[in-house]
Design a protein around this motif. Structure first.
Motif, PDB file in Angstrom:
ATOM      1  N   MET A   1      60.418 -29.176  67.670  1.00 33.21           N
ATOM      2  CA  MET A   1      59.749 -28.062  67.313  1.00 33.21           C
ATOM      3  C   MET A   1      58.225 -28.268  67.369  1.00 33.21           C
ATOM      4  SD  MET A   1      60.114 -25.720  63.944  1.00 33.21           S
ATOM      5  CE  MET A   1      61.694 -25.267  63.970  1.00 33.21           C
ATOM      6  N   ASN A   2      57.538 -27.138  68.448  1.00 31.78           N
ATOM      7  CA  ASN A   2      56.172 -27.426  68.734  1.00 31.78           C
ATOM      8  C   ASN A   2      55.346 -26.544  67.419  1.00 31.78           C
ATOM      9  OD1 ASN A   2      56.155 -24.657  69.310  1.00 31.78           O
ATOM     10  ND2 ASN A   2      56.587 -25.124  71.404  1.00 31.78           N
ATOM     11  N   ARG A   3      54.257 -26.725  67.565  1.00 31.07           N
ATOM     12  CA  ARG A   3      53.269 -26.274  66.506  1.00 31.07           C
ATOM     13  C   ARG A   3      53.155 -24.741  66.481  1.00 31.07           C
ATOM     14  NH1 ARG A   3      47.183 -29.300  66.589  1.00 31.07           N
ATOM     15  NH2 ARG A   3      48.009 -31.251  66.350  1.00 31.07           N
ATOM     16  N   THR A   4      53.452 -24.092  67.752  1.00 30.65           N
ATOM     17  CA  THR A   4      53.547 -22.573  67.403  1.00 30.65           C
ATOM     18  C   THR A   4      54.713 -22.153  66.839  1.00 30.65           C
ATOM     19  OG1 THR A   4      52.443 -22.451  69.651  1.00 30.65           O
ATOM     20  CG2 THR A   4      53.760 -20.593  69.197  1.00 30.65           C
ATOM     21  N   ASP A   5      55.970 -22.909  67.187  1.00 31.71           N
ATOM     22  CA  ASP A   5      57.122 -22.549  66.242  1.00 31.71           C
ATOM     23  C   ASP A   5      56.989 -22.961  64.824  1.00 31.71           C
ATOM     24  OD1 ASP A   5      58.328 -21.725  68.611  1.00 31.71           O
ATOM     25  OD2 ASP A   5      59.287 -23.618  69.122  1.00 31.71           O
ATOM     26  N   LEU A   6      56.342 -23.823  64.570  1.00 31.28           N
ATOM     27  CA  LEU A   6      56.097 -24.287  63.056  1.00 31.28           C
ATOM     28  C   LEU A   6      55.140 -23.154  62.272  1.00 31.28           C
ATOM     29  CD1 LEU A   6      55.461 -28.240  63.248  1.00 31.28           C
ATOM     30  CD2 LEU A   6      57.350 -27.042  62.054  1.00 31.28           C
ATOM     31  N   ILE A   7      54.444 -22.709  63.145  1.00 29.05           N
ATOM     32  CA  ILE A   7      53.450 -21.673  62.313  1.00 29.05           C
ATOM     33  C   ILE A   7      54.326 -20.310  62.225  1.00 29.05           C
ATOM     34  CG2 ILE A   7      51.460 -20.210  62.839  1.00 29.05           C
ATOM     35  CD1 ILE A   7      50.013 -22.831  64.207  1.00 29.05           C
ATOM     36  N   LYS A   8      55.011 -20.036  63.351  1.00 28.06           N
ATOM     37  CA  LYS A   8      55.727 -19.032  63.176  1.00 28.06           C
ATOM     38  C   LYS A   8      56.757 -19.016  62.162  1.00 28.06           C
ATOM     39  CE  LYS A   8      55.661 -17.435  68.077  1.00 28.06           C
ATOM     40  NZ  LYS A   8      56.196 -17.435  69.419  1.00 28.06           N
ATOM     41  N   GLN A   9      57.521 -20.262  62.004  1.00 31.29           N
ATOM     42  CA  GLN A   9      58.408 -20.324  60.803  1.00 31.29           C
ATOM     43  C   GLN A   9      57.728 -20.379  59.508  1.00 31.29           C
ATOM     44  OE1 GLN A   9      60.288 -24.091  60.863  1.00 31.29           O
ATOM     45  NE2 GLN A   9      61.814 -23.524  59.295  1.00 31.29           N
ATOM     46  N   GLY A  10      56.416 -20.797  59.341  1.00 30.65           N
ATOM     47  CA  GLY A  10      55.951 -20.602  57.942  1.00 30.65           C
ATOM     48  C   GLY A  10      55.359 -19.221  57.791  1.00 30.65           C
ATOM     49  N   LEU A  11      55.033 -18.583  58.721  1.00 30.28           N
ATOM     50  CA  LEU A  11      54.603 -17.168  58.435  1.00 30.28           C
ATOM     51  C   LEU A  11      55.894 -16.339  58.227  1.00 30.28           C
ATOM     52  CD1 LEU A  11      52.214 -16.301  61.411  1.00 30.28           C
ATOM     53  CD2 LEU A  11      51.651 -16.571  59.097  1.00 30.28           C
ATOM     54  N   PHE A  12      57.101 -16.550  58.761  1.00 33.10           N
ATOM     55  CA  PHE A  12      58.356 -15.880  58.445  1.00 33.10           C
ATOM     56  C   PHE A  12      58.822 -16.382  57.010  1.00 33.10           C
ATOM     57  CE2 PHE A  12      63.100 -15.910  58.492  1.00 33.10           C
ATOM     58  CZ  PHE A  12      63.217 -14.778  58.625  1.00 33.10           C
ATOM     59  N   LEU A  13      58.739 -17.646  56.728  1.00 30.68           N
ATOM     60  CA  LEU A  13      59.167 -17.884  55.191  1.00 30.68           C
ATOM     61  C   LEU A  13      58.327 -17.443  54.120  1.00 30.68           C
ATOM     62  CD1 LEU A  13      59.983 -21.641  55.989  1.00 30.68           C
ATOM     63  CD2 LEU A  13      61.914 -19.681  55.579  1.00 30.68           C
ATOM     64  N   LYS A  14      57.131 -17.157  54.426  1.00 31.14           N
ATOM     65  CA  LYS A  14      56.123 -16.496  53.412  1.00 31.14           C
ATOM     66  C   LYS A  14      56.143 -14.869  53.496  1.00 31.14           C
ATOM     67  CE  LYS A  14      54.089 -20.279  52.253  1.00 31.14           C
ATOM     68  NZ  LYS A  14      54.092 -20.464  50.608  1.00 31.14           N
ATOM     69  N   GLY A  15      57.045 -14.580  54.340  1.00 30.12           N
ATOM     70  CA  GLY A  15      57.326 -13.055  54.510  1.00 30.12           C
ATOM     71  C   GLY A  15      55.996 -12.456  55.076  1.00 30.12           C
ATOM     72  N   LEU A  16      55.131 -13.046  56.045  1.00 23.64           N
ATOM     73  CA  LEU A  16      53.897 -12.505  56.503  1.00 23.64           C
ATOM     74  C   LEU A  16      54.307 -12.048  58.001  1.00 23.64           C
ATOM     75  CD1 LEU A  16      51.387 -15.217  55.554  1.00 23.64           C
ATOM     76  CD2 LEU A  16      51.790 -12.751  54.772  1.00 23.64           C
TER      77      LEU A  16
END
Length: 64
Positions: A1-16
């Motif tokens: 998983m690349n950084r872009t995917d990690l950032i997207k996943q983090g935003l999704f998990l926070k409901g942002l």
């Protein structure tokens, strides 16, 4: 998983919301934070010592 995917996943998990145009800015901020922490890794106890300041009393006298 690349950084872009990690950032997207983090935003999704926070409901942002995920805006593609913001991903690069978030990566830049993350890079800056990591860069600022590098000296603290080299000197972990740097902030534990309280600096001592010596002030000459003559400098504190108000002269009119």
């Amino acid at each position: 998983m690349n950084r872009t995917d990690l950032i997207k996943q983090g935003l999704f998990l926070k409901g942002l919301p995920i805006y593609e145009t913001d991903i690069q800015h978030i990566q830049n901020i993350h890079f800056t934070i990591n860069q600022a922490q590098t000296p603290l890794n080299a000197f972990p106890n740097l902030n534990k010592t309280v600096p001592i300041t010596v002030v000459d009393k003559r400098l504190m006298l108000w002269q009119n």
